[in-house]
Design a protein around this motif. Structure first.
Motif, PDB file in Angstrom:
ATOM      1  N   ASP A  28      -5.329  -7.330   5.869  1.00 25.20           N
ATOM      2  CA  ASP A  28      -6.117  -6.154   6.257  1.00 25.20           C
ATOM      3  C   ASP A  28      -6.306  -6.036   7.770  1.00 25.20           C
ATOM      4  O   ASP A  28      -6.159  -4.932   8.322  1.00 25.20           O
ATOM      5  CB  ASP A  28      -7.475  -6.171   5.554  1.00 25.20           C
ATOM      6  CG  ASP A  28      -7.396  -5.648   4.134  1.00 25.20           C
ATOM      7  OD1 ASP A  28      -6.340  -5.072   3.771  1.00 25.20           O
ATOM      8  OD2 ASP A  28      -8.370  -5.796   3.375  1.00 25.20           O
TER       9      ASP A  28
ATOM     10  N   LEU B 214      -3.011  -4.738   9.128  1.00 23.45           N
ATOM     11  CA  LEU B 214      -2.733  -3.358   8.738  1.00 23.45           C
ATOM     12  C   LEU B 214      -3.635  -2.380   9.478  1.00 23.45           C
ATOM     13  O   LEU B 214      -3.233  -1.246   9.761  1.00 23.45           O
ATOM     14  CB  LEU B 214      -2.904  -3.193   7.225  1.00 23.45           C
ATOM     15  CG  LEU B 214      -1.944  -4.018   6.357  1.00 23.45           C
ATOM     16  CD1 LEU B 214      -2.207  -3.757   4.879  1.00 23.45           C
ATOM     17  CD2 LEU B 214      -0.494  -3.732   6.704  1.00 23.45           C
ATOM     18  N   ALA B 215      -4.846  -2.817   9.806  1.00 24.97           N
ATOM     19  CA  ALA B 215      -5.762  -1.947  10.548  1.00 24.97           C
ATOM     20  C   ALA B 215      -5.193  -1.566  11.909  1.00 24.97           C
ATOM     21  O   ALA B 215      -5.478  -0.486  12.438  1.00 24.97           O
ATOM     22  CB  ALA B 215      -7.117  -2.629  10.711  1.00 24.97           C
TER      23      ALA B 215
ATOM     24  N   VAL C 179      -3.019   1.422  11.387  1.00 23.39           N
ATOM     25  CA  VAL C 179      -3.826   2.619  11.171  1.00 23.39           C
ATOM     26  C   VAL C 179      -4.317   3.167  12.505  1.00 23.39           C
ATOM     27  O   VAL C 179      -4.251   4.377  12.769  1.00 23.39           O
ATOM     28  CB  VAL C 179      -5.018   2.300  10.242  1.00 23.39           C
ATOM     29  CG1 VAL C 179      -5.997   3.477  10.200  1.00 23.39           C
ATOM     30  CG2 VAL C 179      -4.531   1.990   8.828  1.00 23.39           C
TER      31      VAL C 179
ATOM     32  N   ASP D 239      -1.939  10.543   5.749  1.00 24.92           N
ATOM     33  CA  ASP D 239      -2.912   9.463   5.599  1.00 24.92           C
ATOM     34  C   ASP D 239      -2.321   8.214   6.250  1.00 24.92           C
ATOM     35  O   ASP D 239      -1.331   7.663   5.747  1.00 24.92           O
ATOM     36  CB  ASP D 239      -3.185   9.206   4.115  1.00 24.92           C
ATOM     37  CG  ASP D 239      -4.236   8.122   3.885  1.00 24.92           C
ATOM     38  OD1 ASP D 239      -4.421   7.261   4.769  1.00 24.92           O
ATOM     39  OD2 ASP D 239      -4.861   8.138   2.811  1.00 24.92           O
TER      40      ASP D 239
ATOM     41  N   ARG E  13      -3.141   5.148   6.272  1.00 21.91           N
ATOM     42  CA  ARG E  13      -3.104   3.952   5.417  1.00 21.91           C
ATOM     43  C   ARG E  13      -1.908   3.982   4.480  1.00 21.91           C
ATOM     44  O   ARG E  13      -1.296   2.944   4.205  1.00 21.91           O
ATOM     45  CB  ARG E  13      -4.402   3.845   4.618  1.00 21.91           C
ATOM     46  CG  ARG E  13      -4.531   2.562   3.801  1.00 21.91           C
ATOM     47  CD  ARG E  13      -4.461   1.337   4.691  1.00 21.91           C
ATOM     48  NE  ARG E  13      -4.592   0.100   3.928  1.00 21.91           N
ATOM     49  CZ  ARG E  13      -3.621  -0.449   3.210  1.00 21.91           C
ATOM     50  NH1 ARG E  13      -2.433   0.135   3.142  1.00 21.91           N
ATOM     51  NH2 ARG E  13      -3.819  -1.589   2.574  1.00 21.91           N
TER      52      ARG E  13
ATOM     53  N   GLU F 201       2.413   1.925   4.829  1.00 18.63           N
ATOM     54  CA  GLU F 201       3.142   1.287   3.735  1.00 18.63           C
ATOM     55  C   GLU F 201       4.619   1.669   3.748  1.00 18.63           C
ATOM     56  O   GLU F 201       5.466   0.934   3.229  1.00 18.63           O
ATOM     57  CB  GLU F 201       2.490   1.638   2.406  1.00 18.63           C
ATOM     58  CG  GLU F 201       1.083   1.056   2.266  1.00 18.63           C
ATOM     59  CD  GLU F 201       0.406   1.460   0.974  1.00 18.63           C
ATOM     60  OE1 GLU F 201       1.074   2.069   0.105  1.00 18.63           O
ATOM     61  OE2 GLU F 201      -0.797   1.173   0.829  1.00 18.63           O
TER      62      GLU F 201
END
Length: 210
Positions: free
Chosen positions: A143, A146-147, A150, A167, A169, A173
């Motif tokens: 997380d 991945l942030a 974003v 989006d 998020r 992916e």
């Protein structure tokens, strides 16, 4: 007579923690997660079991801390510049494609690094069957990484380089998913060229329509 210097307990603790981390990573690489035990880690590190249990409640917690420490050191080594300070997050040069390619290439290098690959595979595989370990792996390691994507994608939206209805998020992916799929299955080589293609394909679908 010179006074006797008291032992530095914090330094001794640091050495013991590092020895335990190294032992846990070595064992999970050699025999796998399931056959790695607290007893084995303690013997390999040259400490007592009680030392490990004083700091960690379980084998999973030991390995998670060891892996986070290893990943952190690898990121610092890869990101350190002339000042020796690690580069924070994903760079924002104003060129989204170049920035994402730089980061995905670094991810390829990490996934192909023998020191990181075996424990990453062990934690990933065990996290599928051990929901608690899997949740910890996602929360503590994935997380935060991945942030960063974003944040960079939102900056690209504000700059008009990514559609406003995207989006971030889900968009990230499109970048990470194919990379991990190829790495997990080991069907084809994981290369910088492949990382570049992922970025080109993904960003082409994220860009504003003209």
């Amino acid at each position: 007579m010179a006074p006797t210097k008291a032992p530095d307990s914090s330094r001794r603790s640091d050495r013991s923690r590092r020895a335990i981390h190294d032992a846990a990573l070595a064992l999970v690489t050699e025999v796998g997660y399931r056959r790695t035990t607290i007893e084995g880690i303690a013997a390999r590190a040259g400490v007592g079991k009680q030392t490990i249990y004083r700091w960690w409640p379980s084998k999973a917690a030991v390995l998670m801390d060891a892996f986070l420490d290893l990943a952190g050191r690898a990121a610092e080594d890869a990101g350190a510049g002339d000042t020796g300070e690690p580069a924070p997050g994903i760079p924002d040069t104003g060129d989204l494609v170049a920035d994402l390619k730089l980061v995905l290439r670094a991810t390829v290098d990490e996934l192909n690094d023998p020191a990181l690959e075996a424990p990453t595979r062990a934690l990933t595989a065990e996290g599928i069957v051990d929901a608690k370990l899997g949740a910890a792996f996602v929360h503590k390691l994935l997380d935060p990484q991945l942030a960063l994507y974003v944040t960079r994608l939102r900056a690209a939206q504000e700059a008009g380089d990514v559609r406003a209805d995207v989006d971030p998020r889900i968009a990230l992916e499109l970048l990470i998913g194919p990379l991990m799929h190829r790495w997990l299955l080991r069907t084809l080589p994981l290369t910088h060229a492949y990382a570049d293609e992922i970025v080109d394909y993904a960003v082409g679908g994220l860009a504003p329509r003209t």
